[in-house]
Write an enzyme that holds these catalytic residues in place. Structure first.
Site, PDB file in Angstrom:
ATOM      1  N   GLY A  64      -2.840   2.803  -9.421  1.00  0.00           N
ATOM      2  CA  GLY A  64      -1.650   2.340 -10.124  1.00  0.00           C
ATOM      3  C   GLY A  64      -1.223   3.323 -11.189  1.00  0.00           C
ATOM      4  O   GLY A  64      -1.442   4.518 -11.058  1.00  0.00           O
ATOM      5  N   SER A  97      -8.079   7.083  -8.764  1.00  0.00           N
ATOM      6  CA  SER A  97      -6.789   7.517  -9.308  1.00  0.00           C
ATOM      7  C   SER A  97      -6.662   7.106 -10.789  1.00  0.00           C
ATOM      8  O   SER A  97      -7.372   7.653 -11.632  1.00  0.00           O
ATOM      9  CB  SER A  97      -5.661   6.955  -8.434  1.00  0.00           C
ATOM     10  OG  SER A  97      -4.446   7.576  -8.730  1.00  0.00           O
ATOM     11  N   ALA A  98      -5.826   6.135 -11.122  1.00  0.00           N
ATOM     12  CA  ALA A  98      -5.697   5.719 -12.521  1.00  0.00           C
ATOM     13  C   ALA A  98      -7.034   5.256 -13.092  1.00  0.00           C
ATOM     14  O   ALA A  98      -7.358   5.523 -14.254  1.00  0.00           O
ATOM     15  CB  ALA A  98      -4.654   4.603 -12.644  1.00  0.00           C
ATOM     16  N   HIS A 134      -5.820  13.297  -7.333  1.00  0.00           N
ATOM     17  CA  HIS A 134      -4.774  13.745  -6.393  1.00  0.00           C
ATOM     18  C   HIS A 134      -4.501  15.241  -6.593  1.00  0.00           C
ATOM     19  O   HIS A 134      -3.348  15.677  -6.474  1.00  0.00           O
ATOM     20  CB  HIS A 134      -3.448  13.001  -6.601  1.00  0.00           C
ATOM     21  CG  HIS A 134      -3.483  11.517  -6.391  1.00  0.00           C
ATOM     22  ND1 HIS A 134      -3.288  10.928  -5.165  1.00  0.00           N
ATOM     23  CD2 HIS A 134      -3.694  10.488  -7.259  1.00  0.00           C
ATOM     24  CE1 HIS A 134      -3.351   9.601  -5.292  1.00  0.00           C
ATOM     25  NE2 HIS A 134      -3.602   9.312  -6.557  1.00  0.00           N
ATOM     26  N   GLU A 170      -7.401  14.950  -3.087  1.00  0.00           N
ATOM     27  CA  GLU A 170      -7.406  13.711  -2.314  1.00  0.00           C
ATOM     28  C   GLU A 170      -8.479  13.810  -1.235  1.00  0.00           C
ATOM     29  O   GLU A 170      -8.550  14.796  -0.506  1.00  0.00           O
ATOM     30  CB  GLU A 170      -6.041  13.469  -1.684  1.00  0.00           C
ATOM     31  CG  GLU A 170      -4.969  13.201  -2.722  1.00  0.00           C
ATOM     32  CD  GLU A 170      -3.672  12.671  -2.115  1.00  0.00           C
ATOM     33  OE1 GLU A 170      -3.500  12.765  -0.888  1.00  0.00           O
ATOM     34  OE2 GLU A 170      -2.840  12.159  -2.886  1.00  0.00           O
TER      35      GLU A 170
END
Lengths: 194, 194
Positions: A64, A97-98, A134, A170
């Site tokens: 997110g 990710s976040a 990423h 990734e």
């Protein structure tokens, strides 16, 4: 230090299903004895839907918007609590990710749009460096003129007293056990030092 | 309101020289009577070199890192001063990329990495909306799993009381004269409303 962390670059890899590329590592990480997982849904707007999705399919954990996630962690006074539970009690932490960004020293190296203003960019601090999830190598054929990821991280390192940045491509993830970190996945990572 | 603004998406367009794609518009905007231009070099680390470059070639005006630029504008107490001079005295303002971001309501829709922490994301506020410079349409062939630009702006609009966002493609620029705004350049723009 008891910490056990699994920090994933991304929740979905092109061509695969949700968390499919790191499914085995997640199973190995949590093991068979973990009965309950605290899921932090703050990074997306609709928290109920996001929690249901995670509960149903155990997917997109911690993804997110990084700014939204960090702001909510501060709003609910969870930053020091999570730090304490992970570093002192050895509760395993997994983020993607976040969720990976907020586990590091600061969110200064997120790729996300700054849609809300957190009280600080300092984050939970479970590892003594920053991560760029990423991570993207420059595309020599691109006609887009925005800065490359490398240029952005170099700009960050122009600032004083900035920590190392691990560019986590990734498909990659970092397994942290105590003071030992192991890079897992297929795509490797790139370490930037000031 | 006397404001006159030229807000450019990007300093360099693929295949062209610095500010080449907007050279005519810059000449028209400033006209023949402008003898002095205040250049704000805060968005890049080496300010002397950046100023020399701009002075020599009148290029990359206002580009660089948006967070660094806004933080320095606050550090030197220039935000309200610039607003006053532009809105009340009619001093022309030209920005590109980061210089465009800081001229709007807030920098919430920048693409830049948050390498420093400004005291607020609120910006100079020369126009009553936000801009996303370097606006990029989604590439259906991309294998990268980061959010598209559109998804990021939609996330921003999930927050309450967020203004319109103008996605200004590379090659486009906005000319603002009083209460009238005209889109110039070849690539057009996309307007996002909450």
């Amino acid at each position: 230090m008891k910490r056990r962390l699994l920090l994933v670059s991304n929740s979905t890899l092109h061509g695969g299903g949700y968390l499919q590329h790191c499914q085995q590592q997640i199973q190995d990480f949590f093991g068979k004895n973990v009965k309950r997982i605290l899921f932090v849904p703050y990074a997306l707007h609709d928290r109920d839907a996001y929690s249901k999705t995670a509960r149903d399919k155990f997917k997109t954990l911690g993804g997110g918007n990084t700014f939204r996630l960090l702001k909510s962690l501060y709003d609910y006074k969870l930053v020091t609590e999570i730090r304490k539970r992970v570093l002192e009690d050895g509760i395993p932490y997994m983020g993607s990710s976040a969720g990976t960004n907020v586990s590091t020293i600061s969110i200064n190296t997120t790729n996300d749009m700054p849609i809300v203003y957190p009280p600080t960019f300092a984050a939970i601090g479970l590892v003594p460096f920053n991560i760029n999830p990423h991570y993207l190598d420059a595309d020599p054929n691109s006609k887009h003129m925005g800065e490359t990821r490398e240029q952005r991280i170099v700009q960050y390192h122009e600032e004083p007293d900035t920590p190392c940045v691990l560019g986590l491509r990734e498909g990659s993830m970092l397994l942290v056990e105590g003071s030992k970190a192991t890079l897992l996945g297929s795509t490797k990572a790139r370490l930037f030092q000031r």
